[in-house]
Every structure is written in C-alpha cells, then in structure tokens.
Motif scaffolding. Structure first.
Motif, PDB file in Angstrom:
ATOM      1  N   THR A   7      49.453  21.052  55.382  1.00  0.00           N
ATOM      2  CA  THR A   7      50.287  20.492  54.499  1.00  0.00           C
ATOM      3  C   THR A   7      49.721  21.190  52.985  1.00  0.00           C
ATOM      4  O   THR A   7      48.628  20.883  52.821  1.00  0.00           O
ATOM      5  N   GLN A   8      50.300  21.465  52.134  1.00  0.00           N
ATOM      6  CA  GLN A   8      50.551  21.903  50.387  1.00  0.00           C
ATOM      7  C   GLN A   8      50.058  20.713  49.988  1.00  0.00           C
ATOM      8  O   GLN A   8      51.345  20.109  49.919  1.00  0.00           O
ATOM      9  N   VAL A   9      49.281  20.267  49.149  1.00  0.00           N
ATOM     10  CA  VAL A   9      48.913  19.291  48.853  1.00  0.00           C
ATOM     11  C   VAL A   9      48.412  19.886  47.109  1.00  0.00           C
ATOM     12  O   VAL A   9      48.336  18.526  46.230  1.00  0.00           O
ATOM     13  N   SER A  10      48.175  20.859  47.019  1.00  0.00           N
ATOM     14  CA  SER A  10      47.890  20.557  45.955  1.00  0.00           C
ATOM     15  C   SER A  10      48.710  22.453  44.914  1.00  0.00           C
ATOM     16  O   SER A  10      48.723  23.252  46.019  1.00  0.00           O
ATOM     17  N   LYS A  30      55.538  25.456  48.112  1.00  0.00           N
ATOM     18  CA  LYS A  30      55.592  23.923  46.974  1.00  0.00           C
ATOM     19  C   LYS A  30      54.965  22.303  47.565  1.00  0.00           C
ATOM     20  O   LYS A  30      54.193  22.847  48.542  1.00  0.00           O
ATOM     21  N   ILE A  31      54.666  22.007  47.217  1.00  0.00           N
ATOM     22  CA  ILE A  31      52.970  20.784  47.424  1.00  0.00           C
ATOM     23  C   ILE A  31      54.047  20.227  48.340  1.00  0.00           C
ATOM     24  O   ILE A  31      55.941  19.661  48.209  1.00  0.00           O
ATOM     25  N   ASN A  32      53.883  19.963  49.704  1.00  0.00           N
ATOM     26  CA  ASN A  32      54.514  18.564  50.742  1.00  0.00           C
ATOM     27  C   ASN A  32      55.233  19.494  51.883  1.00  0.00           C
ATOM     28  O   ASN A  32      55.404  18.915  52.136  1.00  0.00           O
ATOM     29  N   ARG A  33      54.823  20.607  51.708  1.00  0.00           N
ATOM     30  CA  ARG A  33      55.629  21.560  52.627  1.00  0.00           C
ATOM     31  C   ARG A  33      55.028  21.299  53.262  1.00  0.00           C
ATOM     32  O   ARG A  33      53.460  21.747  53.156  1.00  0.00           O
ATOM     33  N   SER A  34      54.988  21.892  54.892  1.00  0.00           N
ATOM     34  CA  SER A  34      54.400  21.989  56.183  1.00  0.00           C
ATOM     35  C   SER A  34      54.505  22.573  57.443  1.00  0.00           C
ATOM     36  O   SER A  34      56.160  23.518  56.758  1.00  0.00           O
ATOM     37  N   LEU A  47      42.620  29.602  55.510  1.00  0.00           N
ATOM     38  CA  LEU A  47      42.831  28.744  55.614  1.00  0.00           C
ATOM     39  C   LEU A  47      41.466  28.599  54.632  1.00  0.00           C
ATOM     40  O   LEU A  47      41.358  27.847  53.490  1.00  0.00           O
ATOM     41  N   THR A  48      40.314  28.961  54.741  1.00  0.00           N
ATOM     42  CA  THR A  48      38.906  29.102  54.082  1.00  0.00           C
ATOM     43  C   THR A  48      39.177  29.015  52.522  1.00  0.00           C
ATOM     44  O   THR A  48      38.267  28.774  52.320  1.00  0.00           O
ATOM     45  N   LYS A  55      46.307  20.303  53.423  1.00  0.00           N
ATOM     46  CA  LYS A  55      45.377  19.792  54.787  1.00  0.00           C
ATOM     47  C   LYS A  55      44.997  20.326  55.544  1.00  0.00           C
ATOM     48  O   LYS A  55      46.675  20.444  55.863  1.00  0.00           O
ATOM     49  N   ILE A  56      44.675  19.723  56.366  1.00  0.00           N
ATOM     50  CA  ILE A  56      44.486  20.248  58.284  1.00  0.00           C
ATOM     51  C   ILE A  56      44.349  19.781  59.337  1.00  0.00           C
ATOM     52  O   ILE A  56      44.109  18.848  59.443  1.00  0.00           O
ATOM     53  N   GLU A  57      45.155  19.483  59.925  1.00  0.00           N
ATOM     54  CA  GLU A  57      45.036  18.341  60.919  1.00  0.00           C
ATOM     55  C   GLU A  57      46.309  19.038  62.615  1.00  0.00           C
ATOM     56  O   GLU A  57      46.950  20.000  62.546  1.00  0.00           O
TER      57      GLU A  57
END
Length: 59
Positions: A7-10, A30-34, A47-48, A55-57
């Motif tokens: 999920t992009q948070v920034s 876009k922010i909050n897109r997963s 991801l690094t 955010k990674i889950e």
C-alpha cells in the motif's frame, strides 16, 4: 513464496525519478492504493528502494 499486500502511504512528489519508476512498476501511483503480489527477489529489491513510501503486509 509468500504473498504480500503493498500500500502506498506517501507521495512521490519531490522524489528521485528512480523511486517514481519503482512505484509505477509496482502498479501504484496514488496514496492508499494497494496491490497484492507474489514476493520474489526482484520485488524485494524494488521494495527496498521505496520502503519509506509503502506499507507491506503479509497475507
């Protein structure tokens, strides 16, 4: 391999072009897109580069 939800948070405003390209290659923008992806070595490297923007889950 494990599946992860990214999920992009920034925002990518005022970020280097390489980080913008990494976000776009993940399918974000876009922010909050997963997105859900299979975790592999190339994804870990991407991801690094942008770990401070996402955010990674594990699923």
């Amino acid at each position: 391999m494990a599946r992860v939800r990214i999920t992009q948070v920034s925002s990518t405003i005022k970020r280097p072009q390489t980080q913008k390209n990494a976000i776009k290659s993940l399918g974000l923008g876009k922010i909050n897109r997963s997105v859900e992806r299979e975790l592999n070595d190339s994804l870990k490297g991407t991801l690094t580069k942008v770990q401070h923007l996402v955010k990674i889950e594990e699923i």
